[in-house]
Design an enzyme around this catalytic site. Structure first.
Site, short mmCIF file in Angstrom:
data_model
loop_
_atom_site.label_atom_id
_atom_site.label_comp_id
_atom_site.label_asym_id
_atom_site.label_seq_id
_atom_site.Cartn_x
_atom_site.Cartn_y
_atom_site.Cartn_z
N GLY A 17 0.83 -1.20 0.00
CA GLY A 17 0.00 0.00 0.00
C GLY A 17 0.87 1.25 0.00
N GLY A 18 0.23 2.37 0.21
CA GLY A 18 0.93 3.64 0.19
C GLY A 18 2.00 3.75 1.25
N PHE A 19 1.74 3.21 2.43
CA PHE A 19 2.65 3.42 3.55
C PHE A 19 3.43 2.18 3.95
CE2 PHE A 19 -0.46 6.85 4.15
CZ PHE A 19 0.42 7.91 4.06
N GLY A 20 3.19 1.07 3.30
CA GLY A 20 3.92 -0.11 3.72
C GLY A 20 3.46 -1.35 2.98
N VAL A 22 2.51 -5.89 3.45
CA VAL A 22 2.17 -7.01 4.32
C VAL A 22 2.86 -8.26 3.78
CG1 VAL A 22 0.31 -8.39 5.32
CG2 VAL A 22 -0.06 -5.96 4.89
N ASP A 199 -12.47 2.52 6.46
CA ASP A 199 -11.96 1.97 5.20
C ASP A 199 -12.49 0.56 4.96
OD1 ASP A 199 -10.60 2.21 2.81
OD2 ASP A 199 -8.62 1.75 3.64
N ASP A 217 -7.03 -4.12 8.48
CA ASP A 217 -6.60 -2.79 8.04
C ASP A 217 -7.21 -1.65 8.86
OD1 ASP A 217 -5.47 -0.68 6.79
OD2 ASP A 217 -6.16 -1.18 4.78
P1 ATP Z 1 -2.69 1.04 4.73
O1 ATP Z 1 -2.77 0.90 6.21
O2 ATP Z 1 -1.58 1.93 4.28
O3 ATP Z 1 -4.01 1.40 4.12
P2 ATP Z 1 -2.85 -1.48 3.24
O4 ATP Z 1 -4.22 -1.18 2.80
O5 ATP Z 1 -1.84 -1.73 2.20
O6 ATP Z 1 -2.27 -0.41 4.17
P3 ATP Z 1 -3.78 -3.86 4.65
O7 ATP Z 1 -5.11 -3.68 4.05
O8 ATP Z 1 -3.69 -4.03 6.11
O9 ATP Z 1 -2.80 -2.70 4.25
O10 ATP Z 1 -3.10 -5.11 3.96
C1 ATP Z 1 -2.91 -5.16 2.55
C2 ATP Z 1 -3.33 -6.52 2.00
O11 ATP Z 1 -2.53 -7.55 2.60
C3 ATP Z 1 -4.78 -6.90 2.32
O12 ATP Z 1 -5.68 -6.37 1.40
C4 ATP Z 1 -4.69 -8.42 2.27
O13 ATP Z 1 -4.70 -8.85 0.93
C5 ATP Z 1 -3.31 -8.70 2.85
N1 ATP Z 1 -3.38 -8.94 4.31
C6 ATP Z 1 -3.37 -8.00 5.28
N2 ATP Z 1 -3.44 -8.54 6.50
C7 ATP Z 1 -3.49 -9.87 6.32
C8 ATP Z 1 -3.58 -11.01 7.22
N3 ATP Z 1 -3.63 -10.85 8.54
N4 ATP Z 1 -3.63 -12.24 6.67
C9 ATP Z 1 -3.59 -12.41 5.33
N5 ATP Z 1 -3.52 -11.39 4.44
C10 ATP Z 1 -3.46 -10.13 4.92
MG MG Z 2 -5.48 0.51 3.88
MG MG Z 3 -6.08 -2.26 2.97
#
Ligand code: ATP
Ligand code: MG
Ligand code: MG
Length: 343
Positions: A17-20, A22, A199, A217
């Site tokens: 994502g924008g800030f990091g 997973v 979100d 998230d």
């Molecule tokens: P931000 O906080 O900057 O909005 P983000 O949207 O990139 O970050 P998350 O939505 O937390 O972060 O995670 C990105 C993706 O990683 C999720 O859409 C999912 O596909 C996968 N993911 C996140 N957490 C898990 C988890 N606990 N188990 C499996 N997959 C995960």
């Molecule tokens: Mg997010």
């Molecule tokens: Mg997300």
């Protein structure tokens, strides 16, 4: 290997994502699979981890622990200062600290859960440590926060919807109601904890190893009111496709903003959308409470619920609690059925 992930074997990257990002990882000692989210350490990250650590519910992604990759954080004397509070860095005693004047450029949000609190924890200490060591906050010298969670092996609701739209899998109405019931149950809990997720969308709704819905998230989570119970002036961040009209346009909005995207999500679970262009065409109509032909006839009860959830006046949208109770009544989702594996 990635700095900060020494104790893990990285299996794959699950999302960026924008800030990091997973990662799917395996812990080298306990041999278990986890998800670890790496985010730049800001007040937003502080708020995300603090919230996740405090929430405890079968339909919320389970938090394990967190740490940072800052050598200063783990090696300098500051470590000794907080060592008796163990690794629970986000909850150490905040008494007597002064409120931080936060001028982080990534961190414009004034309405997160930490605003108005005595002071901050990880963010303040670790960035102070980074500054003390002469680091400018360029990308390579940023401090990262790692959030270790349960790995949701069932994937996201986006995957679930895609598989059904591509006809790989049949839609089962009982399965849809069960999944939606679990989503609503998780959101009811978030709202009862006086928080707003802000979100909600299929990407942020996961399925755990127990086959149940896990809301994840918490990167945009916010308090419902300030410490005096007054409304908070808010930013308009979120995901435009799913965002409620007021979250897009207004400075004041409440937890009802979370109900709007759930109306869209429920529709997407019920109705097959074959192509991207079909979705683009349909979306503005849906947001204006207009359904494609046949939908209201096929799903009479659901379409009535969804219409209310998509109301442009937040006060006309039902609370998560009301939706949950109505689901129990209309679809006779009894505890017997609900205790069975969902996916
Ligand atoms: P931000 O906080 O900057 O909005 P983000 O949207 O990139 O970050 P998350 O939505 O937390 O972060 O995670 C990105 C993706 O990683 C999720 O859409 C999912 O596909 C996968 N993911 C996140 N957490 C898990 C988890 N606990 N188990 C499996 N997959 C995960
Ligand atoms: Mg997010
Ligand atoms: Mg997300």
């Amino acid at each position: 290997s990635i700095s900060g992930l020494q104790n893990f074997k990285v299996i794959t990257m699950l999302g960026e994502g924008g800030f990091g990002c997973v990662y799917k990882v395996k812990h080298i000692y306990d041999r278990k699979i986890y998800a670890v989210k790496r985010v730049i350490l800001t007040r937003k990250a502080d708020s995300e981890v603090m919230t996740l650590a405090r929430l405890d519910h079968p339909n919320i992604v389970r938090y394990i622990t967190c740490w940072t990759d800052s050598d200063d954080w783990t090696s300098n004397q500051e470590r000794n200062q907080v060592s008796n509070t163990s690794s629970d860095v986000v909850t150490f005693d905040r008494e007597g600290c002064e409120e931080r004047d936060d001028d982080d450029e990534d961190d414009e949000d004034e309405d997160d859960v930490t605003s108005g609190m005595e002071s901050l924890s990880v963010t303040e200490s670790a960035s102070a440590a980074a500054e003390a060591s002469g680091n400018n906050r360029t990308d390579s010298s940023r401090t990262y926060l790692f959030i270790q969670m349960e790995f949701c092996e069932g994937g996201t609701l986006t995957d679930w919807i895609k598989a059904r739209n591509q006809m790989e899998k049949q839609r089962s109405i009982v399965e849809i109601h069960k999944i939606f019931y679990e989503i609503i149950t998780g959101v009811e809990y978030i709202h009862a904890e006086k928080l707003i997720h802000r979100d909600l969308k299929p990407d942020n709704i996961l399925f755990g190893a127990d086959g149940k819905v896990k809301i994840g998230d918490f990167g945009l989570v916010a308090a419902q009111t300030d410490q005096n119970g007054d409304p908070i002036e808010r930013s308009n961040r979120g995901t435009p496709t799913y965002m409620s009209p007021e979250q897009k346009n207004k400075k004041n909005y409440d937890e009802k903003t979370d109900i709007f995207p759930l109306g869209l999500v429920w529709f997407e679970m019920l109705w097959k959308i074959s192509t991207g262009s079909e979705r683009v065409k349909l979306w503005p109509d849906l947001k204006g409470q207009r359904f494609p032909e046949g939908f209201s006839d096929s799903y009479q009860t659901e379409s009535k619920f969804i219409t209310k959830m998509l109301s442009h006046s937040p006060e006309h949208r039902p609370h998560a609690k009301d939706i949950k109770e109505k689901l129990e009544k209309f679809f006779s989702l009894d505890q017997n059925l609900l205790s069975q594996k969902t996916i």
